[in-house]
Design an enzyme around this catalytic site. Structure first.
Site, PDB file in Angstrom:
ATOM      1  N   ARG A 235      -4.838  -6.230   1.380  1.00  0.00           N
ATOM      2  CA  ARG A 235      -4.045  -6.722   2.169  1.00  0.00           C
ATOM      3  C   ARG A 235      -2.241  -6.171   2.289  1.00  0.00           C
ATOM      4  NH1 ARG A 235      -7.029  -9.691   3.490  1.00  0.00           N
ATOM      5  NH2 ARG A 235      -7.281 -12.301   3.646  1.00  0.00           N
ATOM      6  N   GLU A 264       2.060  -7.519  10.147  1.00  0.00           N
ATOM      7  CA  GLU A 264       1.339  -7.532  10.763  1.00  0.00           C
ATOM      8  C   GLU A 264       1.657  -8.908  12.605  1.00  0.00           C
ATOM      9  OE1 GLU A 264      -2.167  -5.685   8.186  1.00  0.00           O
ATOM     10  OE2 GLU A 264      -2.548  -8.349   9.348  1.00  0.00           O
ATOM     11  N   HIS A 283      -5.944  -3.810  11.111  1.00  0.00           N
ATOM     12  CA  HIS A 283      -6.771  -5.577  10.468  1.00  0.00           C
ATOM     13  C   HIS A 283      -8.509  -5.728  11.287  1.00  0.00           C
ATOM     14  CE1 HIS A 283      -5.686  -8.782   8.194  1.00  0.00           C
ATOM     15  NE2 HIS A 283      -6.996  -8.195   7.923  1.00  0.00           N
TER      16      HIS A 283
END
Length: 316
Positions: A235, A264, A283
Site C-alpha cells: 500500500r 492513486e 498498481h
C-alpha cells in the site's frame, strides 16, 4: 437478489465474463461509481460489490436493504467494518488470490533497479548502442543479487513467495514479522528493525493499519544502509512520501521500486514520480489475467455461500 457491482472495470477489463455472477440474481455492473452516483445505484440492493469505491458508515446506513458487501480485493480499509457489523451486514474479501502475480511484480521491480533492462532497451532504440565505441556500455551499476540480503516486512502468502524466489536467487532472507522464529523456514532469519542496516533490499508486504501507516518515515529510513533498494507492492500509504523523496535525493535510498503510491491515480506533480531512481508501475501487480480470474471466481463463491447461509471469507 438485487446485486450491484460499483467498479468492475479493472477486474473484468475486456477478457472476463460476469455471467457466473449474473446467475445469482438481478445484477447491475458499473465500470466506475462516483460518490454522487453511489447512493442511487446501490439503493434497493441486498448485495453491493466494490473494489476501490469507499463504503463509509453514512453510506452503509443509508442502504436499508443491504445485507452483504463483497470486496473485490484482500484489503478492507475502504469499508466501515464497524458499522457493517453493527447492522448485521456480512462483509467478505478475497484472500490470497494474487500471491503469485504480486510476488512476480515485486521481483520484476527489483530486477528493474538492478539490471535496468527497460532503460537500456529505450537507450538502444534511441541509438546509444549503435554509437558506442565498444561492444558494450553501462549507464548504471549492474547489481548481482546472489549473497545480498533482502528484508521482508510481512511474511504472509505474498511475503513468503517473494522470500522463496529471492532465496532461489541466492539471497539471504530476513523476515520482519510477528511470527516466531520457529514458524519460519530454516533458511529465513527473523529480523528486528535494528537489523535493517544489513539489508540490501527491503520489500514491503504488510497490511495498511494505524500502526503501519507511514511506517517508512525519516527515522525508519535512517536505519537503512546507503544504497538500499526499497520495494513496495503493498500500500502506498505505508510510505511518508516526503521522507522517501529526501532519502532518494541524498542517496540513502538507492532506488524506490513501487507498484503503489499514497494517492492513486497520482496527481501530475506527485514528487515520487519526479524523484531520482524511482521505478513505478500503476498498481498492476494483482492484475494478471490468471489472478483476476481467481478473484472473480472467489467473489462469486463468496456471494453464493452467503446466499446459501454459510458465508465464507468473512472479514472480522
Amino acid at each position: 437478489m438485487k446485486i450491484c457491482v460499483l467498479d468492475g472495470y479493472t477486474l473484468a477489463l475486456d477478457d472476463l465474463s460476469w455471467d457466473p455472477l449474473r446467475a445469482l440474481g438481478e445484477v447491475s455492473i458499473y465500470d466506475r461509481t462516483s460518490p454522487a452516483e453511489l447512493h442511487e445505484r446501490a439503493q434497493g440492493c441486498q448485495a453491493v460489490i466494490t473494489n476501490k469505491t469507499p463504503l463509509d458508515g453514512e453510506t452503509i446506513r443509508s442502504l436499508p436493504d443491504l445485507r452483504y458487501i463483497g470486496i473485490l480485493a484482500t484489503g478492507c480499509n475502504l469499508v466501515d467494518l464497524k458499522t457493517a457489523d453493527e447492522l448485521g451486514i456480512t462483509v467478505s474479501n478475497i484472500p490470497a488470490y494474487s500471491t503469485d502475480s504480486v510476488a512476480q511484480m515485486a521481483i520484476a521491480l527489483i530486477l528493474a533497479a538492478t539490471n535496468r533492462v527497460e532503460s537500456y532497451t529505450q537507450l538502444n532504440r534511441e541509438g546509444r548502442w549503435s554509437a558506442s565505441a565498444d561492444f558494450c556500455y553501462t549507464v548504471a551499476p549492474i547489481i548481482e543479487l546472489s549473497n545480498k540480503t533482502i528484508g521482508i516486512f510481512g511474511f504472509g502468502h505474498i511475503g513468503r513467495k517473494v522470500a522463496e524466489i529471492a532465496h532461489a536467487f541466492g539471497m539471504k532472507v530476513k523476515a520482519f514479522t510477528s511470527k516466531s522464529a520457529d514458524r519460519l523456514p530454516d533458511w529465513v532469519e527473523k529480523g528486528d528493525e535494528e537489523e535493517l542496516r544489513v539489508c540490501d533490499v527491503v520489500s514491503l508486504h504488510c497490511p495498511l493499519t494505524d500502526d503501519t501507516r507511514e511506517m517508512v518515515n525519516r527515522q525508519w529510513l535512517d536505519k537503512l544502509k546507503k544504497g538500499t533498494i526499497l520495494v513496495n507492492t503493498a500500500r502506498g500509504q505505508l510510505m511518508d512520501e516526503e521522507a522517501v523523496c529526501e532519502a532518494l535525493r541524498d542517496g540513502r535510498l538507492g532506488a524506490l521500486c513501487t507498484d503503489v503510491l499514497p494517492e492513486e491515480p497520482p496527481r501530475e506533480d506527485d514528487p515520487l514520480l519526479k524523484a531520482p531512481n524511482v521505478f513505478v508501475t500503476p498498481h498492476i501487480g494483482w492484475a494478471s489475467r490468471e489472478a483476476r480470474q481467481r478473484l472473480l471466481e472467489i467473489a462469486v463463491e463468496n456471494l453464493s455461500a452467503f446466499i446459501d447461509g454459510h458465508p465464507q471469507n468473512v472479514v472480522k
